[in-house]
Design a protein around this motif. Structure first.
Motif, mmCIF file in Angstrom:
data_model
loop_
_atom_site.group_PDB
_atom_site.id
_atom_site.type_symbol
_atom_site.label_atom_id
_atom_site.label_comp_id
_atom_site.label_asym_id
_atom_site.label_seq_id
_atom_site.Cartn_x
_atom_site.Cartn_y
_atom_site.Cartn_z
ATOM 1 N N UNK A 277 -1.194 -7.357 -0.280
ATOM 2 C CA UNK A 277 -0.512 -8.052 -1.339
ATOM 3 C C UNK A 277 0.961 -7.292 -1.682
ATOM 4 N N UNK A 278 1.618 -8.010 -2.456
ATOM 5 C CA UNK A 278 2.842 -7.172 -2.861
ATOM 6 C C UNK A 278 2.438 -6.028 -4.350
ATOM 7 N N UNK A 279 1.215 -6.494 -4.770
ATOM 8 C CA UNK A 279 0.610 -5.730 -5.851
ATOM 9 C C UNK A 279 0.305 -4.430 -5.451
ATOM 10 N N UNK A 280 -0.369 -4.175 -4.278
ATOM 11 C CA UNK A 280 -0.624 -2.974 -3.806
ATOM 12 C C UNK A 280 0.436 -2.314 -3.370
ATOM 13 N N UNK A 281 1.359 -2.990 -2.788
ATOM 14 C CA UNK A 281 2.515 -2.076 -2.410
ATOM 15 C C UNK A 281 3.286 -1.302 -3.284
ATOM 16 N N UNK A 282 3.246 -2.181 -4.467
ATOM 17 C CA UNK A 282 3.934 -1.915 -5.481
ATOM 18 C C UNK A 282 3.777 -0.480 -6.003
ATOM 19 N N UNK A 283 2.841 0.066 -5.881
ATOM 20 C CA UNK A 283 2.097 1.298 -6.527
ATOM 21 C C UNK A 283 2.563 2.662 -5.379
ATOM 22 N N UNK A 284 3.131 2.314 -4.223
ATOM 23 C CA UNK A 284 3.362 3.413 -3.356
ATOM 24 C C UNK A 284 5.105 3.615 -3.356
ATOM 25 N N UNK A 285 5.351 4.810 -3.074
ATOM 26 C CA UNK A 285 6.841 4.861 -2.923
ATOM 27 C C UNK A 285 7.575 4.161 -2.208
ATOM 28 N N UNK A 286 6.872 4.279 -0.826
ATOM 29 C CA UNK A 286 7.090 3.815 0.587
ATOM 30 C C UNK A 286 7.281 2.057 0.554
ATOM 31 N N UNK A 287 6.805 1.480 -0.489
ATOM 32 C CA UNK A 287 6.737 0.043 -0.488
ATOM 33 C C UNK A 287 5.805 -0.398 0.609
ATOM 34 N N UNK A 288 6.287 -1.354 1.583
ATOM 35 C CA UNK A 288 5.645 -1.976 2.677
ATOM 36 C C UNK A 288 5.574 -1.314 3.881
ATOM 37 N N UNK A 289 6.156 0.111 4.000
ATOM 38 C CA UNK A 289 6.319 0.867 5.062
ATOM 39 C C UNK A 289 4.757 1.283 5.382
ATOM 40 N N UNK A 290 4.335 1.226 6.811
ATOM 41 C CA UNK A 290 3.216 1.710 7.224
ATOM 42 C C UNK A 290 3.415 2.327 8.513
ATOM 43 N N UNK A 291 2.380 3.303 8.990
ATOM 44 C CA UNK A 291 2.273 4.171 10.037
ATOM 45 C C UNK A 291 1.459 3.684 10.810
ATOM 46 N N UNK A 292 1.226 3.587 12.269
ATOM 47 C CA UNK A 292 0.154 3.189 13.001
ATOM 48 C C UNK A 292 0.211 3.325 14.493
ATOM 49 N N UNK A 293 -0.949 3.255 15.281
ATOM 50 C CA UNK A 293 -0.827 3.563 16.657
ATOM 51 C C UNK A 293 0.081 2.371 17.052
ATOM 52 N N UNK A 294 0.666 2.872 18.310
ATOM 53 C CA UNK A 294 1.654 1.925 18.913
ATOM 54 C C UNK A 294 0.649 0.753 19.546
ATOM 55 N N UNK A 295 -0.376 0.988 19.849
ATOM 56 C CA UNK A 295 -1.384 -0.145 20.264
ATOM 57 C C UNK A 295 -2.362 -0.612 19.583
ATOM 58 N N UNK A 296 -2.214 -0.441 18.244
ATOM 59 C CA UNK A 296 -3.032 -0.703 17.472
ATOM 60 C C UNK A 296 -3.789 -2.071 17.337
ATOM 61 N N UNK A 297 -3.006 -3.212 17.638
ATOM 62 C CA UNK A 297 -3.090 -4.471 17.693
ATOM 63 C C UNK A 297 -4.059 -4.888 18.705
ATOM 64 N N UNK A 298 -3.794 -4.297 19.921
ATOM 65 C CA UNK A 298 -4.989 -4.382 21.165
ATOM 66 C C UNK A 298 -6.051 -3.514 20.757
ATOM 67 N N UNK A 299 -6.059 -2.366 20.301
ATOM 68 C CA UNK A 299 -7.022 -1.493 19.929
ATOM 69 C C UNK A 299 -8.111 -2.471 18.873
ATOM 70 N N UNK A 300 -7.415 -2.938 17.825
ATOM 71 C CA UNK A 300 -8.378 -3.706 16.976
ATOM 72 C C UNK A 300 -9.097 -4.992 17.609
ATOM 73 N N UNK A 301 -8.377 -5.353 18.462
ATOM 74 C CA UNK A 301 -8.662 -6.657 19.032
ATOM 75 C C UNK A 301 -9.871 -6.448 19.951
ATOM 76 N N UNK A 302 -10.010 -5.289 20.493
ATOM 77 C CA UNK A 302 -11.084 -4.950 21.485
ATOM 78 C C UNK A 302 -12.316 -5.015 20.641
ATOM 79 N N UNK A 303 -12.238 -4.065 19.480
ATOM 80 C CA UNK A 303 -13.377 -3.800 18.981
ATOM 81 C C UNK A 303 -13.831 -5.394 18.200
ATOM 82 N N UNK A 304 -12.825 -5.958 17.606
ATOM 83 C CA UNK A 304 -13.145 -7.406 17.266
ATOM 84 C C UNK A 304 -13.926 -8.159 18.219
ATOM 85 N N UNK A 305 -13.439 -8.223 19.074
ATOM 86 C CA UNK A 305 -14.148 -8.830 20.122
ATOM 87 C C UNK A 305 -15.540 -8.579 20.456
ATOM 88 N N UNK A 306 -15.927 -7.044 20.464
ATOM 89 C CA UNK A 306 -17.130 -6.585 20.782
ATOM 90 C C UNK A 306 -18.049 -7.249 19.351
#
Length: 283
Positions: A131-160
């Motif tokens: 939500x925009x509400x949570x982003x509003x309290x961070x100085x970096x706004x919507x900027x996030x940092x994650x693993x390059x293959x995070x979508x596939x990584x989360x997908x595999x454990x979700x499938x399990x």
């Protein structure tokens, strides 16, 4: 390109492509074709609002993700996005740059759920991670940092989790990731069906599995950024390109007009941009 344009013109002539697509320029007009049930195919990112709106309008809707278009050898060739989309800068006047970096890190920990105590506070206040509400309290706004293959990584454990009832957490798993897994599982077993769990199910379980398909063939672009002449040339070149696409697809010009377009594109600045890119790449 000419083969693709010929196919698109054929689809347009047969009515498979919305005849009004060129004039649907108002906010939400194109998306409404899909969310109202008039359109059968949608191209866009997973975070597109059209996905959840389609569920809201019709809770029985089913999405079928497709790897397309495939090349002649059966591969899905696609260009990876730019490795950098934005920058967060710290003023040279900052008295303690290290402290600024620390604050940014804390914000990321809160956003991704690493800080469990803070995450519980946010959850109690019903401020969702996206939500925009949570982003509003961070100085970096919507900027996030994650693993390059995070979508596939989360997908595999979700499938399990959906198919076996459990999963093995991977190194660096966040509370946000765990919440996505639970949401997708809740939609799958029927215990938690809403627009949020619907999106998590199709994103984290159904669509992400395509990333493991042998057809996938990710390519790096030769060059991702702008050149010295881009500011003065790019707008006119892009306009010419868009007009070419439109005129061929709707049938105002034959597909052979593409050859004329290429000559025009090169003559009004395209060759200049290409030479600048080649110089950067070669050096």
């Amino acid at each position: 390109m000419k083969d693709a344009l010929s196919l698109l013109h054929d689809w347009y002539a047969k009515g498979l492509i919305d005849k009004q697509f060129a004039t649907r320029i108002g906010s939400g007009e194109t998306e409404a074709v899909f969310t109202s049930g008039q359109g059968g195919a949608f191209f866009g990112p997973v975070h597109a609002s059209s996905i959840t709106e389609a569920f809201t309008n019709n809770p029985d809707v089913e999405l079928v993700p497709v790897n397309a278009p495939l090349s002649a050898d059966g591969k899905l060739n696609y260009v990876l996005p730019s490795p950098m989309s934005s920058m967060l800068c710290i003023s040279a006047k900052c008295a303690d740059p290290a402290k600024a970096i620390e604050i940014i890190g804390i914000g990321n920990d809160l956003y991704r759920g690493f800080d469990e105590e803070a995450n519980e506070i946010f959850n109690a206040a019903k401020i969702a991670p996206s939500s925009n509400g949570r982003r509003a309290v961070f100085p970096q706004g919507a900027a996030t940092y994650d693993y390059f293959d995070i979508i596939e990584t989360v997908g595999k454990v979700t499938k399990d989790n959906i198919e076996t009832g459990s999963y093995t957490p991977y190194d660096g798993i966040t509370q946000y990731d765990k919440d996505q897994i639970d949401l997708a599982t809740g939609f799958a077993d029927g215990s938690n069906r809403n627009e949020v769990s619907f999106k998590a199910y199709y994103y984290r379980y159904v669509a992400s599995q395509l990333l493991s398909d042998s057809k996938i063939n990710a390519l790096d672009a030769a060059y991702y950024y702008t050149t010295d002449s881009s500011a003065s040339l790019q707008t006119e070149l892009d306009t010419l390109e868009q007009e070419m696409y439109l005129s061929i697809i709707i049938g105002d010009k034959s597909v052979d007009y593409f050859d004329e377009f290429v000559k025009q594109w090169n003559s009004i600045g395209g060759e200049t941009l290409l030479s600048e890119v080649k110089e950067v790449v070669q050096n």
